[in-house]
Scaffold this motif. Sequence first.
Motif, PDB file in Angstrom:
ATOM      1  N   GLN A  58       0.312  -1.555   0.318  1.00  0.00           N
ATOM      2  CA  GLN A  58      -0.141  -0.139   0.299  1.00  0.00           C
ATOM      3  C   GLN A  58       0.936   1.273   0.078  1.00  0.00           C
ATOM      4  OE1 GLN A  58      -2.608  -0.877   3.659  1.00  0.00           O
ATOM      5  NE2 GLN A  58      -4.375  -1.520   2.250  1.00  0.00           N
ATOM      6  N   ALA A  59       1.766   0.976   0.824  1.00  0.00           N
ATOM      7  CA  ALA A  59       2.634   2.791   0.861  1.00  0.00           C
ATOM      8  C   ALA A  59       3.977   2.286  -0.203  1.00  0.00           C
ATOM      9  CB  ALA A  59       3.165   2.076   2.356  1.00  0.00           C
ATOM     10  N   LEU A  60       3.491   1.637  -1.267  1.00  0.00           N
ATOM     11  CA  LEU A  60       4.428   2.169  -2.741  1.00  0.00           C
ATOM     12  C   LEU A  60       5.797   1.609  -2.371  1.00  0.00           C
ATOM     13  CD1 LEU A  60       2.555   4.847  -4.719  1.00  0.00           C
ATOM     14  CD2 LEU A  60       2.294   1.693  -4.303  1.00  0.00           C
ATOM     15  N   ARG A  61       6.030   0.803  -1.150  1.00  0.00           N
ATOM     16  CA  ARG A  61       7.626   0.189  -0.639  1.00  0.00           C
ATOM     17  C   ARG A  61       7.560  -0.935  -1.811  1.00  0.00           C
ATOM     18  NH1 ARG A  61       8.459   2.409   4.077  1.00  0.00           N
ATOM     19  NH2 ARG A  61       6.830   2.611   4.883  1.00  0.00           N
ATOM     20  N   VAL A  62       6.974  -1.538  -2.453  1.00  0.00           N
ATOM     21  CA  VAL A  62       6.986  -2.559  -3.637  1.00  0.00           C
ATOM     22  C   VAL A  62       6.189  -1.806  -4.949  1.00  0.00           C
ATOM     23  CG1 VAL A  62       5.683  -4.349  -2.636  1.00  0.00           C
ATOM     24  CG2 VAL A  62       7.603  -4.423  -4.580  1.00  0.00           C
ATOM     25  N   ARG A  63       6.037  -1.887  -6.175  1.00  0.00           N
ATOM     26  CA  ARG A  63       4.887  -1.464  -6.903  1.00  0.00           C
ATOM     27  C   ARG A  63       5.901  -1.748  -8.412  1.00  0.00           C
ATOM     28  NH1 ARG A  63       8.485   1.116  -9.123  1.00  0.00           N
ATOM     29  NH2 ARG A  63       6.582   1.551 -10.747  1.00  0.00           N
ATOM     30  N   GLY A  64       5.083  -1.838  -9.181  1.00  0.00           N
ATOM     31  CA  GLY A  64       4.701  -2.362 -10.742  1.00  0.00           C
ATOM     32  C   GLY A  64       3.872  -3.020 -10.202  1.00  0.00           C
ATOM     33  N   ASP A 307      -4.512   8.606  -0.569  1.00  0.00           N
ATOM     34  CA  ASP A 307      -4.439   9.801  -0.063  1.00  0.00           C
ATOM     35  C   ASP A 307      -4.307  11.143  -0.659  1.00  0.00           C
ATOM     36  OD1 ASP A 307      -4.368  11.170   2.424  1.00  0.00           O
ATOM     37  OD2 ASP A 307      -3.110  10.020   2.981  1.00  0.00           O
ATOM     38  N   PRO A 308      -5.242  12.241  -0.151  1.00  0.00           N
ATOM     39  CA  PRO A 308      -5.000  13.441  -0.574  1.00  0.00           C
ATOM     40  C   PRO A 308      -3.805  14.238  -0.452  1.00  0.00           C
ATOM     41  CG  PRO A 308      -6.939  13.387   0.360  1.00  0.00           C
ATOM     42  CD  PRO A 308      -6.402  11.500   0.049  1.00  0.00           C
ATOM     43  N   ALA A 321      -1.334  23.417  -0.781  1.00  0.00           N
ATOM     44  CA  ALA A 321      -2.845  24.193   0.172  1.00  0.00           C
ATOM     45  C   ALA A 321      -3.142  23.695   0.811  1.00  0.00           C
ATOM     46  CB  ALA A 321      -3.225  22.869  -1.462  1.00  0.00           C
ATOM     47  N   LEU A 322      -4.074  24.547   1.164  1.00  0.00           N
ATOM     48  CA  LEU A 322      -5.139  24.410   2.109  1.00  0.00           C
ATOM     49  C   LEU A 322      -5.209  23.425   2.977  1.00  0.00           C
ATOM     50  CD1 LEU A 322      -6.128  28.186   1.816  1.00  0.00           C
ATOM     51  CD2 LEU A 322      -4.548  27.560   3.635  1.00  0.00           C
ATOM     52  N   PRO A 323      -5.482  23.029   4.295  1.00  0.00           N
ATOM     53  CA  PRO A 323      -5.782  22.144   5.145  1.00  0.00           C
ATOM     54  C   PRO A 323      -7.646  21.874   4.052  1.00  0.00           C
ATOM     55  CG  PRO A 323      -4.774  22.617   6.413  1.00  0.00           C
ATOM     56  CD  PRO A 323      -5.036  24.412   5.277  1.00  0.00           C
ATOM     57  N   GLY A 324      -8.147  23.175   3.804  1.00  0.00           N
ATOM     58  CA  GLY A 324      -9.900  22.644   3.273  1.00  0.00           C
ATOM     59  C   GLY A 324      -9.965  21.922   2.044  1.00  0.00           C
ATOM     60  N   VAL A 325      -9.591  22.452   1.325  1.00  0.00           N
ATOM     61  CA  VAL A 325      -8.920  21.998  -0.050  1.00  0.00           C
ATOM     62  C   VAL A 325      -9.060  20.882  -0.040  1.00  0.00           C
ATOM     63  CG1 VAL A 325      -7.922  22.430  -1.939  1.00  0.00           C
ATOM     64  CG2 VAL A 325      -7.398  23.749  -0.412  1.00  0.00           C
ATOM     65  N   LYS A 326     -10.032  20.347  -1.045  1.00  0.00           N
ATOM     66  CA  LYS A 326     -10.357  19.162  -1.142  1.00  0.00           C
ATOM     67  C   LYS A 326      -9.393  18.912  -2.592  1.00  0.00           C
ATOM     68  CE  LYS A 326     -14.891  19.718  -2.405  1.00  0.00           C
ATOM     69  NZ  LYS A 326     -15.947  19.094  -2.978  1.00  0.00           N
ATOM     70  N   CYS A 327      -9.107  17.607  -3.143  1.00  0.00           N
ATOM     71  CA  CYS A 327      -7.984  16.601  -4.017  1.00  0.00           C
ATOM     72  C   CYS A 327      -8.675  15.899  -4.088  1.00  0.00           C
ATOM     73  CB  CYS A 327      -6.785  16.246  -3.121  1.00  0.00           C
ATOM     74  SG  CYS A 327      -5.967  17.869  -2.344  1.00  0.00           S
ATOM     75  N   SER A 331      -4.770   7.015  -8.421  1.00  0.00           N
ATOM     76  CA  SER A 331      -3.729   6.138  -8.547  1.00  0.00           C
ATOM     77  C   SER A 331      -3.384   5.272 -10.311  1.00  0.00           C
ATOM     78  CB  SER A 331      -3.229   5.373  -7.714  1.00  0.00           C
ATOM     79  OG  SER A 331      -2.057   4.415  -7.770  1.00  0.00           O
ATOM     80  N   PHE A 332      -5.106   5.956 -11.030  1.00  0.00           N
ATOM     81  CA  PHE A 332      -4.900   4.899 -12.337  1.00  0.00           C
ATOM     82  C   PHE A 332      -5.416   5.453 -13.246  1.00  0.00           C
ATOM     83  CE2 PHE A 332      -3.192   1.754  -9.300  1.00  0.00           C
ATOM     84  CZ  PHE A 332      -1.950   1.505 -10.102  1.00  0.00           C
TER      85      PHE A 332
END
Length: 363
Positions: A58-64, A307-308, A321-327, A331-332
Amino acid sequence: MKERSVPMPTSLKAVTHAQNIRYDKAAEALYIIDQSLLPNEERELRLQSVEEMVEAIQALRVRGAPAIGICAAYCLYVLARSISTPDPAAFQSQLKAYAAQLNASRPTAVNLSWALREMEHTAAAHLGDPRPALLEALYQKAVDIHEDDIAKCRAISEYGLSLLQEGGGVLTHCNAGPLATSRYGTAQGPFLLAAERGMHIRVFADETRPLLQGARLTSYELHRAGVDVTLICDNMASMVMKNGWVQACFVGCDRVAANGDTANKIGTSGVSILAKHYGIPVYVLGPTSTIDLNCPSGDHIPIELRDPEEIKALWYEKPMALPGVKCYNPSFDVTDHALIAGIVTEKGICRPPYTESLAALFR
């Protein structure tokens, strides 16, 4: 399906390949390179518990996609060794529970579920064997999955190289090299193979926001291998294409639907739309294990949302960006099959119509 062969020279240049996943059989220990620390630090991380394994994925320590599948196979072997019950049914039930936890860690890449199914089928076939024989069968299946990917990456690289010309330019997005797969990689494999053979290819690597896999990983791997690589921001791809600096785009894939739609790192679809405008062919490179004929189109591919904070704060001392700004942080994205000139697999290069050419690979 092979279109052009590249002759093998009499002498080859040594190219360094990253060993992203390593199983030490003598110590019965699984190690991965922690990709979240690259390119500034190369550190191996030992995976022992299912919680550590899920977090690493999940943390992309291994990815692909292929690398996740290989890692998951070894993970399930490690977890099988930890199951102490002598009852075969209870062993199988616990193994399935571990596989379900691993499978839920990332939903888009089909290689993860594929590798776990292969391991579960192996366990079921040897459930009546003595425990040492069962564990050895699981280990050998994980090794087979790993070695099979190495062979497939080599074949994909050969077919991909047949699409490139000496001195040509190619753009790539995200990371589909040895760190994301094994040995050569998929979309980066042709560049590494070209370097080994003394063939000059100019590669432009998108940085790949928001996690910067192109900057941190692709440019790292290619530069270390002696490939002529230029790093660009994602929003510079159009200028590079307009300038005539690239004659092809090579990208990897995390899932290929039956109609040829492909899921890959966010931004791939935009690159493909730009390439279509400038008349540049886009090639998707990946093993047949990435093809999901049970998925009719890209509309049916689940897209992971992350995660935003990866957008707002991950790479900076202070939030951008400000804490209240939506993101919105998928991932794909999915590239429509109409934008793809060819899908390069270890069995050859598939061309449209993909409903026919992809299905033919499995006959």
